[in-house]
Design an enzyme around this catalytic site. Structure first.
Site, PDB file in Angstrom:
ATOM      1  N   HIS A 100       0.837  -1.193   0.000  1.00 10.25           N
ATOM      2  CA  HIS A 100       0.000   0.000   0.000  1.00 10.25           C
ATOM      3  C   HIS A 100       0.875   1.247   0.000  1.00 10.25           C
ATOM      4  O   HIS A 100       2.000   1.235   0.475  1.00 10.25           O
ATOM      5  CB  HIS A 100      -0.964   0.017   1.186  1.00 10.25           C
ATOM      6  CG  HIS A 100      -0.326  -0.162   2.532  1.00 10.25           C
ATOM      7  ND1 HIS A 100       0.184  -1.365   2.973  1.00 10.25           N
ATOM      8  CD2 HIS A 100      -0.131   0.720   3.537  1.00 10.25           C
ATOM      9  CE1 HIS A 100       0.670  -1.216   4.190  1.00 10.25           C
ATOM     10  NE2 HIS A 100       0.493   0.045   4.559  1.00 10.25           N
ATOM     11  N   PHE A 101       0.335   2.278  -0.594  1.00  6.50           N
ATOM     12  CA  PHE A 101       1.000   3.574  -0.679  1.00  6.50           C
ATOM     13  C   PHE A 101       0.223   4.562   0.176  1.00  6.50           C
ATOM     14  O   PHE A 101      -0.992   4.682   0.025  1.00  6.50           O
ATOM     15  CB  PHE A 101       1.036   4.077  -2.132  1.00  6.50           C
ATOM     16  CG  PHE A 101       1.805   3.185  -3.051  1.00  6.50           C
ATOM     17  CD1 PHE A 101       3.145   3.419  -3.316  1.00  6.50           C
ATOM     18  CD2 PHE A 101       1.199   2.099  -3.667  1.00  6.50           C
ATOM     19  CE1 PHE A 101       3.864   2.594  -4.169  1.00  6.50           C
ATOM     20  CE2 PHE A 101       1.898   1.262  -4.530  1.00  6.50           C
ATOM     21  CZ  PHE A 101       3.242   1.508  -4.773  1.00  6.50           C
ATOM     22  N   HIS A 102       0.918   5.249   1.049  1.00  7.74           N
ATOM     23  CA  HIS A 102       0.308   6.297   1.853  1.00  7.74           C
ATOM     24  C   HIS A 102       0.466   7.630   1.115  1.00  7.74           C
ATOM     25  O   HIS A 102       1.539   7.918   0.585  1.00  7.74           O
ATOM     26  CB  HIS A 102       1.030   6.450   3.199  1.00  7.74           C
ATOM     27  CG  HIS A 102       0.890   5.286   4.117  1.00  7.74           C
ATOM     28  ND1 HIS A 102      -0.063   5.249   5.114  1.00  7.74           N
ATOM     29  CD2 HIS A 102       1.577   4.126   4.200  1.00  7.74           C
ATOM     30  CE1 HIS A 102       0.056   4.117   5.775  1.00  7.74           C
ATOM     31  NE2 HIS A 102       1.040   3.405   5.242  1.00  7.74           N
TER      32      HIS A 102
END
Length: 138
Positions: A100-102
């Site tokens: 996942h990318f924040h």
């Protein structure tokens, strides 16, 4: 490539709609939503619909889809400063075993991501050896 899913993964459950989320953008390959434990207002996550624990587990087409979504969210937030963060492994601060990318707005010094940067000073010869090693594998 068909998306891979894991029944016990919280993010796979969010993608399937088994767990509610505050969805922002969804494509055939990605899903994005607001983080419920944000570091700052507007903190969002972009996740590939293909389950993989680490970046190297995700097919390239899913990765190509994710960053333009992060960019759209950053633009929509209207913030000048922000971080795009992606961690791989527990000691690298990954809490959910699904890539996942924040997207983390940085509105001021107190809010958003706070990190240190303990830079090293390697010898140039050591860097050149590392470069040669990496080039032989790329």
């Amino acid at each position: 490539m068909a998306a891979k899913s894991l029944a016990s993964c919280i993010f796979c459950k969010i993608i399937k709609g088994d767990i509610p989320s505050l969805k922002l953008i969804e494509t055939d390959l990605s899903y994005s939503f607001l983080d419920i434990g944000p570091l700052s207002k507007g903190h969002a996550l972009v996740i590939p619909k293909h389950h993989g624990e680490k970046l190297h587990d995700i097919p390239d087409e899913y990765l190509r889809d994710a960053l333009p979504i992060a960019k759209k969210i950053a633009i929509a937030l209207g913030v000048q400063d922000y971080n795009i963060l992606q961690n791989n492994g527990r000691i690298a601060h990954q809490e959910v075993d699904h890539v996942h990318f924040h997207v983390i707005p940085k509105p001021n010094a107190e809010e958003g991501l706070v990190i240190g940067w303990p830079a090293k000073k390697p010898a140039m010869d050591d860097l050149k050896k590392l470069q040669e090693e990496l080039l032989s594998k790329l």
